[in-house]
Motif scaffolding. Structure first.
Motif, PDB file in Angstrom:
ATOM      1  N   TYR A   1       0.819  -1.212   0.000  1.00 52.39           N
ATOM      2  CA  TYR A   1       0.000   0.000   0.000  1.00 52.39           C
ATOM      3  C   TYR A   1       0.855   1.265   0.000  1.00 52.39           C
ATOM      4  CZ  TYR A   1      -4.189  -2.716   1.145  1.00 52.39           C
ATOM      5  OH  TYR A   1      -5.243  -3.598   1.105  1.00 52.39           O
TER       6      TYR A   1
ATOM      7  N   HIS B   1       5.241   9.207   7.660  1.00 51.73           N
ATOM      8  CA  HIS B   1       3.985   9.629   7.049  1.00 51.73           C
ATOM      9  C   HIS B   1       4.023  11.117   6.725  1.00 51.73           C
ATOM     10  CE1 HIS B   1       1.518   5.992   7.347  1.00 51.73           C
ATOM     11  NE2 HIS B   1       2.204   5.723   8.445  1.00 51.73           N
TER      12      HIS B   1
ATOM     13  N   SER C   1       3.272  10.838  -1.411  1.00 47.95           N
ATOM     14  CA  SER C   1       3.661   9.431  -1.483  1.00 47.95           C
ATOM     15  C   SER C   1       5.166   9.279  -1.627  1.00 47.95           C
ATOM     16  CB  SER C   1       2.939   8.751  -2.649  1.00 47.95           C
ATOM     17  OG  SER C   1       3.197   7.364  -2.666  1.00 47.95           O
TER      18      SER C   1
ATOM     19  N   SER D   1       3.801  -1.310   3.456  1.00 44.44           N
ATOM     20  CA  SER D   1       3.445  -0.004   2.900  1.00 44.44           C
ATOM     21  C   SER D   1       4.704   0.782   2.589  1.00 44.44           C
ATOM     22  CB  SER D   1       2.542   0.764   3.867  1.00 44.44           C
ATOM     23  OG  SER D   1       3.289   1.421   4.866  1.00 44.44           O
TER      24      SER D   1
ATOM     25  N   HIS E   1      -8.615   6.605  -0.660  1.00 46.27           N
ATOM     26  CA  HIS E   1      -8.081   5.510   0.136  1.00 46.27           C
ATOM     27  C   HIS E   1      -8.761   4.186  -0.176  1.00 46.27           C
ATOM     28  CE1 HIS E   1      -5.762   7.521   3.708  1.00 46.27           C
ATOM     29  NE2 HIS E   1      -5.133   7.590   2.553  1.00 46.27           N
TER      30      HIS E   1
ATOM     31  N   VAL F   1      -4.701   2.987  -3.532  1.00 49.19           N
ATOM     32  CA  VAL F   1      -3.546   2.788  -2.650  1.00 49.19           C
ATOM     33  C   VAL F   1      -2.934   1.387  -2.686  1.00 49.19           C
ATOM     34  CG1 VAL F   1      -4.092   4.625  -1.003  1.00 49.19           C
ATOM     35  CG2 VAL F   1      -5.171   2.373  -0.739  1.00 49.19           C
TER      36      VAL F   1
ATOM     37  N   LEU G   1      -2.770   4.465   6.692  1.00 55.74           N
ATOM     38  CA  LEU G   1      -2.773   5.361   5.540  1.00 55.74           C
ATOM     39  C   LEU G   1      -3.105   6.770   6.004  1.00 55.74           C
ATOM     40  CD1 LEU G   1      -4.993   3.133   3.178  1.00 55.74           C
ATOM     41  CD2 LEU G   1      -2.542   2.907   3.656  1.00 55.74           C
TER      42      LEU G   1
ATOM     43  N   THR H   1       0.797   4.913   1.279  1.00 60.83           N
ATOM     44  CA  THR H   1       0.089   5.462   2.438  1.00 60.83           C
ATOM     45  C   THR H   1      -0.833   6.612   2.048  1.00 60.83           C
ATOM     46  OG1 THR H   1       1.935   6.946   2.915  1.00 60.83           O
ATOM     47  CG2 THR H   1       1.916   4.798   4.022  1.00 60.83           C
ATOM     48  N   THR H   2      -0.604   7.179   0.871  1.00 60.19           N
ATOM     49  CA  THR H   2      -1.471   8.229   0.353  1.00 60.19           C
ATOM     50  C   THR H   2      -1.455   8.138  -1.162  1.00 60.19           C
ATOM     51  OG1 THR H   2      -1.885  10.615   0.269  1.00 60.19           O
ATOM     52  CG2 THR H   2       0.407   9.916   0.355  1.00 60.19           C
TER      53      THR H   2
END
Length: 503
Positions: A78, A96, A87, A316, A288, A293, A383, A80-81
């Motif tokens: 994934y 993050h 990203s 992620s 999301h 994602v 996320l 996270t954004t």
């Protein structure tokens, strides 16, 4: 439920782990042997459904398919954004974006920038003796927080040309470790020629095509439309050119593989391929939801016996930086107590937290006693999205487990905003002109107006059609995930955690 509770306990323990030194140091296990080179390839807006080795028989990606046969294909990876700059900042910092400061796009009037003095992966690898270089799309700021020794080119529009521009760098670093950050602009929409249905740096934009590229053309009528998009002529036309740009990117990746082999570097270089976010159409990018994602991640580790394998553990993009440092034999930095001002750490953490927000998945590739696979478990990812463009304020915080996903739409009273390239896409404009109300698996109203919380059972409902947030049988799951999400915000100093009490 046991795994959810275990996750909560683990995060709480990490939040109060004692802080040590700031600078990564080589571990004793790897100082005596040559450290691996790293090539991190990032596709732009490349969807999981547009890769051959992930099950799409229409799109031609022979080089990514080859990479998967040579390594490991992750199925639950994934971003996270689902937005480019945030990203990429997460990839390079291991933190993050609500914490590193890259809340939205870095370019033009959006002008979001990470914190000055951020200790990111390229800087940490440089300090440990790696030569670092980037080529193609950069799209983070400031450069002082994401420093590279060399910028080979800023142009990522021709992946084959990009690969050829790496020749001198590869030749000069045959006897010392290097990190190459290779970022194409394919398959991102170009947005310059209004007569083209997709405009993803298409062949038609250049009278003679792209230098050194053999374009792969697709017939729109033979393509299967992904479940999150309407099955319409406009969608298929965009999809055909999208696949064309995916194949062009794949060709450039193949050329880079050839150069690594020609220079004798293939067998001591770890190659990672991933995408920054999902397809540039409503329903994927900036959301999301899974198409936004859940993305391709393919890793070839020449030192591992894992070949042509699939990993279903959750990982992620905050895991990428700690993983590469782990492969390099470096101890990741943690916040030093001396630099922690009263009330928080260097970036405001509440208590002495680890520097990275992610975990290393290197143990998946390791062997214990030469025979037994080392254990690696990834059962939870978080996320965090706040902006795409500066005018697109719609913060979302989510937690994903093996089975469930909980999305908190922080500003749920607002209509969901549209990025300019998504609004102008032929797919969306065709849908608006059609007068239909159902867009993919959602109604138009459900896409634009969202509830505060969305809970999905990804095992039974992979297309995220049924919101279980108000389901009484799922109340225990909802409560546990919500507590986990709030704890995540506290640990990572999310500024938007105040919304729980202020609004």
């Amino acid at each position: 439920m046991k795994s959810f509770v275990s996750c909560l306990l683990l995060i709480s323990q990490v939040a109060f782990r004692p802080a040590l030194a700031q600078t990564p140091r080589p571990s004793t296990a790897t100082t005596a042997q040559q450290r691996p080179n790293f090539v991190l390839i990032v596709g732009d807006d490349h969807d999981l459904s547009a890769v051959g080795c992930y099950g799409n028989r229409s799109v031609k990606t022979p080089n990514l398919d080859y990479l998967a046969k040579e390594g490991v294909r992750f199925t639950r990876a994934y971003a996270t954004t689902s937005s480019c700059s945030p990203s990429r900042s997460t990839l390079l910092s291991g933190r993050h974006n609500h914490n590193n400061g890259q809340y939205g796009l870095a370019h033009a009037t959006h002008h979001f920038r990470s914190h000055e003095g951020l200790k990111t992966m390229p800087a940490l690898l440089h300090n440990a003796g790696y030569t670092t270089a980037r080529i193609g799309k950069y799209h983070v700021a400031p450069a002082s927080s994401y420093p590279f020794d060399e910028a080979l080119s800023e142009d990522g529009s021709n992946p084959v040309k990009m690969a050829n521009q790496c020749v001198t760098f590869l030749e000069n670093n045959r006897s010392k470790p290097f990190f190459l950050y290779f970022c194409t602009t394919d398959p991102h929409r170009a947005g310059s020629n209004k007569n083209l249905p997709y405009e993803a740096n298409p062949h038609g934009n250049k009278p003679n095509g792209h230098e050194g590229v053999t374009e792969t053309l697709y017939g729109m009528d033979s393509l299967r439309v992904p479940y999150f998009l309407p099955d319409a002529p406009e969608t298929k036309a965009e999809l055909a050119q999208y696949y064309q740009s995916v194949s062009r990117m794949d060709q450039g990746i193949g050329r880079l593989f050839d150069l690594l082999k020609e220079k004798g570097l293939w067998d001591n270089t770890i190659v990672i391929y991933l995408s920054d976010n999902g397809m540039p159409v409503p329903g994927a990018k900036t959301t999301h939801y899974e198409p936004g994602v859940r993305l391709p991640l393919i890793v070839r580790n020449p030192y591992s016996t894992r070949k042509n394998q699939v990993c279903d553990e959750l990982v992620s993009w905050v895991d990428v930086a700690p993983t590469l440092l782990d492969f390099a034999g470096l101890n990741p930095p943690v916040l030093a107590a001396a630099n922690r001002p009263q009330g928080g750490g260097e970036y405001g953490e509440r208590g002495p937290t680890d520097y990275f927000h992610g975990k290393s998945w290197k143990p998946y590739f390791d062997r214990i006693n030469g025979t037994n696979p080392a254990s690696f478990k990834g059962d939870t990812v978080f996320l965090s999205h706040t902006f795409h463009e500066v005018t697109m304020y719609y913060p979302m915080r989510s937690v994903v487990t093996k089975r469930y996903k909980l999305i908190w739409n922080v500003a749920h009273d607002l209509p969901f905003p549209f990025a300019a390239d998504l609004w102008n896409s032929a797919t969306w404009q065709g849908f608006l002109k059609s007068g239909k109300t159902q867009y993919g698996q959602r109604s138009k109203d459900a896409y634009v107006r969202r509830p505060a919380f969305e809970l999905y059972d990804l095992e039974k409902d992979p297309q995220e059609r049924t919101n279980l947030a108000d389901s009484k049988p799922h109340k225990a799951v909802y409560d546990t995930l919500l507590a986990s999400l709030r704890n995540f915000q506290e640990v990572t100093n999310d500024p938007w955690r105040v919304k729980w009490t202020h609004e």
